[in-house]
Scaffold this motif. Structure first.
Motif, PDB file in Angstrom:
ATOM      1  N   ALA A  63       0.814  -1.376  -0.125  1.00  0.00           N
ATOM      2  CA  ALA A  63      -0.037   0.150  -0.092  1.00  0.00           C
ATOM      3  C   ALA A  63       0.756   1.363   0.059  1.00  0.00           C
ATOM      4  N   ALA A  64       2.099   1.232   0.767  1.00  0.00           N
ATOM      5  CA  ALA A  64       2.703   2.191   0.762  1.00  0.00           C
ATOM      6  C   ALA A  64       3.538   2.717  -0.714  1.00  0.00           C
ATOM      7  N   PHE A  65       4.138   1.588  -1.287  1.00  0.00           N
ATOM      8  CA  PHE A  65       4.543   1.915  -2.704  1.00  0.00           C
ATOM      9  C   PHE A  65       3.394   2.099  -3.643  1.00  0.00           C
ATOM     10  N   ALA A  66       2.323   1.617  -3.525  1.00  0.00           N
ATOM     11  CA  ALA A  66       1.074   1.836  -4.502  1.00  0.00           C
ATOM     12  C   ALA A  66       0.788   3.486  -4.139  1.00  0.00           C
ATOM     13  N   MET A  67       0.935   3.878  -3.227  1.00  0.00           N
ATOM     14  CA  MET A  67       0.647   5.749  -3.169  1.00  0.00           C
ATOM     15  C   MET A  67       1.825   6.346  -3.800  1.00  0.00           C
ATOM     16  N   THR A  68       3.179   5.799  -3.735  1.00  0.00           N
ATOM     17  CA  THR A  68       4.228   6.638  -4.629  1.00  0.00           C
ATOM     18  C   THR A  68       3.924   6.187  -5.964  1.00  0.00           C
ATOM     19  N   TYR A  69       3.596   4.991  -6.137  1.00  0.00           N
ATOM     20  CA  TYR A  69       3.295   4.626  -7.765  1.00  0.00           C
ATOM     21  C   TYR A  69       2.305   5.440  -8.431  1.00  0.00           C
ATOM     22  N   GLY A  70       1.247   5.377  -7.745  1.00  0.00           N
ATOM     23  CA  GLY A  70      -0.166   6.010  -7.907  1.00  0.00           C
ATOM     24  C   GLY A  70      -0.100   7.516  -8.143  1.00  0.00           C
ATOM     25  N   GLU A  71       0.948   8.352  -7.388  1.00  0.00           N
ATOM     26  CA  GLU A  71       0.837   9.634  -7.348  1.00  0.00           C
ATOM     27  C   GLU A  71       1.926   9.843  -8.632  1.00  0.00           C
ATOM     28  N   PHE A  72       2.746   8.927  -8.858  1.00  0.00           N
ATOM     29  CA  PHE A  72       3.695   9.461 -10.085  1.00  0.00           C
ATOM     30  C   PHE A  72       2.858   9.122 -11.249  1.00  0.00           C
ATOM     31  N   LEU A  73       2.144   8.116 -11.318  1.00  0.00           N
ATOM     32  CA  LEU A  73       1.430   7.803 -12.528  1.00  0.00           C
ATOM     33  C   LEU A  73       0.237   8.707 -12.903  1.00  0.00           C
ATOM     34  N   LEU A  74      -0.246   9.458 -11.696  1.00  0.00           N
ATOM     35  CA  LEU A  74      -1.576  10.347 -12.010  1.00  0.00           C
ATOM     36  C   LEU A  74      -0.877  11.266 -12.712  1.00  0.00           C
ATOM     37  N   VAL A  75       0.301  11.941 -12.274  1.00  0.00           N
ATOM     38  CA  VAL A  75       0.942  13.017 -13.048  1.00  0.00           C
ATOM     39  C   VAL A  75       1.201  12.711 -14.549  1.00  0.00           C
ATOM     40  N   VAL A  76       1.799  11.710 -14.637  1.00  0.00           N
ATOM     41  CA  VAL A  76       2.284  10.969 -15.853  1.00  0.00           C
ATOM     42  C   VAL A  76       0.899  10.835 -16.885  1.00  0.00           C
ATOM     43  N   GLN A  77      -0.134  10.414 -16.462  1.00  0.00           N
ATOM     44  CA  GLN A  77      -1.445  10.695 -17.137  1.00  0.00           C
ATOM     45  C   GLN A  77      -2.063  12.095 -17.523  1.00  0.00           C
ATOM     46  N   LEU A  78      -1.932  12.773 -16.603  1.00  0.00           N
ATOM     47  CA  LEU A  78      -2.766  13.927 -16.575  1.00  0.00           C
ATOM     48  C   LEU A  78      -1.876  15.386 -17.004  1.00  0.00           C
ATOM     49  N   TYR A  79      -0.531  15.079 -17.234  1.00  0.00           N
ATOM     50  CA  TYR A  79       0.118  16.249 -17.200  1.00  0.00           C
ATOM     51  C   TYR A  79       0.183  17.101 -18.729  1.00  0.00           C
ATOM     52  N   ALA A  80      -0.288  16.472 -19.746  1.00  0.00           N
ATOM     53  CA  ALA A  80      -0.624  17.112 -20.892  1.00  0.00           C
ATOM     54  C   ALA A  80      -2.122  17.843 -21.113  1.00  0.00           C
ATOM     55  N   THR A  81      -2.967  17.608 -20.211  1.00  0.00           N
ATOM     56  CA  THR A  81      -4.277  18.092 -20.095  1.00  0.00           C
ATOM     57  C   THR A  81      -4.797  18.766 -18.874  1.00  0.00           C
ATOM     58  N   ASN A  82      -3.908  18.663 -17.880  1.00  0.00           N
ATOM     59  CA  ASN A  82      -4.185  19.188 -16.567  1.00  0.00           C
ATOM     60  C   ASN A  82      -3.282  20.283 -16.160  1.00  0.00           C
ATOM     61  N   PRO A  83      -3.473  21.457 -16.015  1.00  0.00           N
ATOM     62  CA  PRO A  83      -2.450  22.641 -15.722  1.00  0.00           C
ATOM     63  C   PRO A  83      -1.792  22.313 -14.535  1.00  0.00           C
ATOM     64  N   LEU A  84      -2.660  21.500 -13.419  1.00  0.00           N
ATOM     65  CA  LEU A  84      -1.968  21.495 -12.172  1.00  0.00           C
ATOM     66  C   LEU A  84      -0.890  20.178 -12.164  1.00  0.00           C
ATOM     67  N   ALA A  85      -1.206  19.339 -12.966  1.00  0.00           N
ATOM     68  CA  ALA A  85      -0.368  18.164 -13.214  1.00  0.00           C
ATOM     69  C   ALA A  85       0.888  18.578 -13.957  1.00  0.00           C
ATOM     70  N   LYS A  86       0.420  19.564 -14.933  1.00  0.00           N
ATOM     71  CA  LYS A  86       1.549  20.203 -15.582  1.00  0.00           C
ATOM     72  C   LYS A  86       2.622  20.818 -14.795  1.00  0.00           C
ATOM     73  N   ASP A  87       2.233  21.481 -13.917  1.00  0.00           N
ATOM     74  CA  ASP A  87       2.838  22.241 -12.874  1.00  0.00           C
ATOM     75  C   ASP A  87       3.782  21.324 -12.199  1.00  0.00           C
ATOM     76  N   VAL A  88       3.132  20.346 -11.347  1.00  0.00           N
ATOM     77  CA  VAL A  88       3.784  19.411 -10.719  1.00  0.00           C
ATOM     78  C   VAL A  88       4.659  18.712 -11.421  1.00  0.00           C
ATOM     79  N   ALA A  89       4.572  18.208 -12.631  1.00  0.00           N
ATOM     80  CA  ALA A  89       5.424  17.794 -13.479  1.00  0.00           C
ATOM     81  C   ALA A  89       6.808  18.327 -13.639  1.00  0.00           C
ATOM     82  N   LEU A  90       6.499  19.998 -13.908  1.00  0.00           N
ATOM     83  CA  LEU A  90       7.635  20.587 -14.181  1.00  0.00           C
ATOM     84  C   LEU A  90       8.473  20.933 -12.862  1.00  0.00           C
TER      85      LEU A  90
END
Length: 705
Positions: free
Chosen positions: A134-161
């Motif tokens: 579960a601890a790793f799933a949080m890390t993995y999920g947060e990272f992949l959430l940014v990967v999936q949304l950065y191109a369309t979501n301004p917040l995800a893009k800022d976090v990715a930057l």
């Protein structure tokens, strides 16, 4: 950015060996201090697995679609976990922070694994694994959430930057292979976690820690915990490497061996655990089956107000579907329709012959013509017995459905509704062994007859309620006469009896003898001025030669034949049924005329010769083998005067006796007898000619025309 040396925590090859793995398990065992709090970790594991499934990377910016019904189901699932997560979330966050901190300062994976083990030391073995995942799933999920949304979501893009991700997110060609390797390890960890959770959930009522199957698994689980936690540490280091090193890390192949080795090791652990889990399941099922069998025995010994408890115990209803299939309406129906009804259980495997079904269908249809008659107040359920040690494949499914479609009565919806304990009861208590049984349950569910098939074949629905008392009463009314022998196989027999005609039944396979016999019999009947009707009943196992005989007899107009080849089989199986029925009541050839005649007829069928029986009325009957019968007819002039004085059949019997010699060889085939039964019946089977016990021989037969 340069990361501390040892950041990725390379595995020592010795640690991956069996001995090394067990040593690591001992280290984890040393930290185990269970607090005695039992937590069901399956719901948490379901969330973890869901995160891994949804986070599976496709092209950057692509979002995995989930249908609305699945989302609703997940929402309900999550809402029920809120209270549990209040307790566990702090531990999960602590594990995540501990891994991140120790990796960031360059601590190796082994030390980090033991540090996590200290955090979860108070939890059960399955909880240790699930919390680390579960601890790793949080890390993995947060990272992949940014990967999936950065191109369309301004917040995800800022976090990715801020995480310096844009450069690597443009390199999907390098990102996908890295995550494919990672996904293999994640899948391996999840199945190990599922295995340990299932071990924890095994019912203590049916399996104990000291049982070899479970104790062996329990000895291996600490090692599984170590390597799963260590794998979460390595996976976390991979995500941190992507964030901190970017393109350089993507291009690196130095970690492929590490991930592949861990995946292989985790898969080996899983294969070992799942093998032991299967053995535990087998032991549990064995003990459940024993318990279910003993419950069934007690249930049949108890007194009930109706038959519902018994029927529901015999037929396992699942998926809230009505358990019975109505062969008339072709619909699923409730077992409640049979409450307080007499129920006949037709028990067979999938090899039940079409001939048997044809005869049973005729009897069943006859009983439905006047449904209000007392003889019609019963129902039939087909109980198919299918070996569970083999797969119920498409061939067997089609075989089952084909048989089911032939039946007008009820049947179970699927063979799996007959549980192993029920099959054991049917075999051990009711004696089922391939040969079909017809077990009679009265309206209260009591066994009125463990096998009414002989009664059904002899008397049809007239045998209702198919009890032993009814069987005794029916036999007391019987004498050896043509009606008992054959009136159910051809409707013409009733008319011939009414018209006081002479009736001759004959059989055998020799067509030359048949032609000579029928021609001679007709000639003598004309000479003796008697009305004679002849009916060919062939052999008990009518093969192609008998079929050809039937065709020739019809074409040459030699005599009557049966309307269906199944009726020929029925004629002989009725005789076998009579023998079984009489034998069950302690009747033997030495003290019973009916039994003598039954065995004589069965002996005719067992010989290579033809034979014939001639009768008129209820009390006149003569029978003999082919040569004796034909010779007697050819010598009619020698007993013609006696026939005029005594009557045709008494005079014929006298002539048969004059031709009898001391030398004879009679053979008797009783197909329904098992090897185990031979010893118990051999003293009751005696020769009808000399009265001596017949020698019992075991015969194997394979006959092809």
């Amino acid at each position: 950015m340069e990361l501390p040396s040892g950041f990725y925590g390379r595995s020592n090859p010795h640690m991956l060996s069996t001995s090394g793995g067990k040593a690591m398990g001992k280290l984890i065992e040393a930290t185990h201090e269970p607090a005695g709090v039992e937590i069901n970790m399956k719901p948490v594991l379901d969330i973890v697995e869901d995160i891994f499934e949804r986070a599976t990377p496709a092209a950057p910016g692509a979002i995995k679609q989930v249908d609305a019904s699945e989302s609703d189901e997940r929402a309900l699932h999550y809402s029920s976990l809120e209270q549990m997560m209040d307790v566990l979330s702090a531990t999960i966050n602590r594990i995540s922070c501990e891994i991140t901190y120790r990796l960031s300062i360059g601590e190796d994976a082994h030390s980090t694994t033991l540090a996590v083990a200290q955090i979860v030391k108070g939890y059960s073995w399955d909880a240790k694994i699930v919390l680390a995942l579960a601890a790793f799933a949080m890390t993995y999920g947060e990272f992949l959430l940014v990967v999936q949304l950065y191109a369309t979501n301004p917040l995800a893009k800022d976090v990715a930057l801020l995480k310096q991700l844009p450069e690597i997110l443009t390199r999907a060609d390098l990102l996908k292979p890295k995550f494919d390797i990672l996904a293999n390890l994640i899948n391996a960890m999840v199945v190990v976690a599922k295995c340990t959770v299932e071990f924890k959930g095994l019912p203590s009522k049916y399996i104990r820690p000291e049982d070899p199957e479970l104790s062996s698994a329990n000895a291996d689980i600490p090692s599984a915990v170590y390597w799963t936690i260590r794998s979460t540490v390595i996976c976390s280091s991979q995500i941190m490497g992507l964030i901190n090193m970017g393109h350089e890390f993507l291009s690196s192949t130095t970690d492929a061996w590490e991930l592949s080795s861990l995946t292989h090791n985790i898969n080996s652990i899983y294969n070992d655990l799942v093998e032991k889990l299967n053995r535990c399941r087998q032991r549990i099922n064995e003990r459940k089956d024993i318990e279910a069998f003993e419950t069934l025995v007690r249930l049949f010994d108890a007194i009930h107000i109706d038959n519902m408890k018994i029927l529901k115990a015999l037929i396992y209803a699942k998926d809230d579907q009505p358990p019975l299939w109505d062969g008339t309406t072709k619909q699923r129906v409730s077992i409640e329709l049979l409450r307080r009804r007499s129920v006949l259980l037709l028990i067979s495997d999938l090899e039940i012959s079409e001939k048997e079904l044809f005869i049973l269908e005729q009897i069943y249809n006859e009983s439905r013509v006047q449904p209000t008659r007392i003889e019609s107040q019963y129902e039939v359920i087909w109980i198919p017995i299918v070996d569970r040690s083999t797969t119920f494949d498409d061939t067997k499914r089609k075989q089952f459905e084909s048989l089911q479609a032939m039946m007008l009565w009820y049947s179970v919806g699927h063979p799996s509704m007959i549980q192993p304990a029920v099959m054991r009861y049917i075999k051990e208590v009711w004696g089922f062994n391939k040969k079909p049984l017809l077990v009679v349950l009265d309206p209260q569910g009591r066994v009125a007859n463990p096998n009414a098939m002989p009664m059904m074949f002899i008397w049809g629905s007239m045998a209702f309620p198919f009890s032993k008392l009814r069987e005794e009463a029916l036999w007391k009314e019987e004498t050896w006469r043509i009606e008992l022998l054959a009136d159910s196989i051809d409707p013409s027999i009733i008319n011939w009896l009414t018209d006081r005609k002479f009736i001759c039944l004959y059989g055998g396979e020799d067509m030359n003898w048949i032609r000579k016999f029928t021609a001679t019999a007709k000639a003598i009947a004309k000479t003796a001025n008697i009305e004679l009707e002849m009916l060919y009943v062939g052999k008990s196992n009518p093969r192609e030669r008998v079929r050809r005989n039937m065709t020739n007899i019809e074409l040459e107009n030699l005599s009557h034949t049966l309307s269906d080849i199944s009726l020929m089989w029925f004629f002989w199986v009725r005789l076998e049924s009579m023998w079984h029925s009489r034998a069950q009541h302690g009747v033997t050839v030495r003290n019973d005329l009916i039994m003598q005649e039954i065995l004589t007829m069965l002996g005719f069928d067992g010989s290579d010769q033809g034979w014939a029986v001639i009768s008129r009325g209820a009390d006149e009957m003569a029978r003999a083998k082919a040569e004796t019968f034909l010779k007697s007819l050819e010598e009619y002039t020698a007993w013609e005067a006696a026939a005029a004085e005594k009557g045709f059949i008494p005079a014929l019997n006298d002539h048969f006796r004059s031709l009898r010699t001391e030398h004879h060889c009679n053979r008797l085939t009783l197909p329904g007898i098992s090897v185990a039964e031979i010893g118990s019946i051999k003293d009751t089977v005696v020769c009808v000619d000399c009265g001596k016990p017949m020698e019992a021989l075991l015969m194997f037969r394979c006959c092809t025309d």
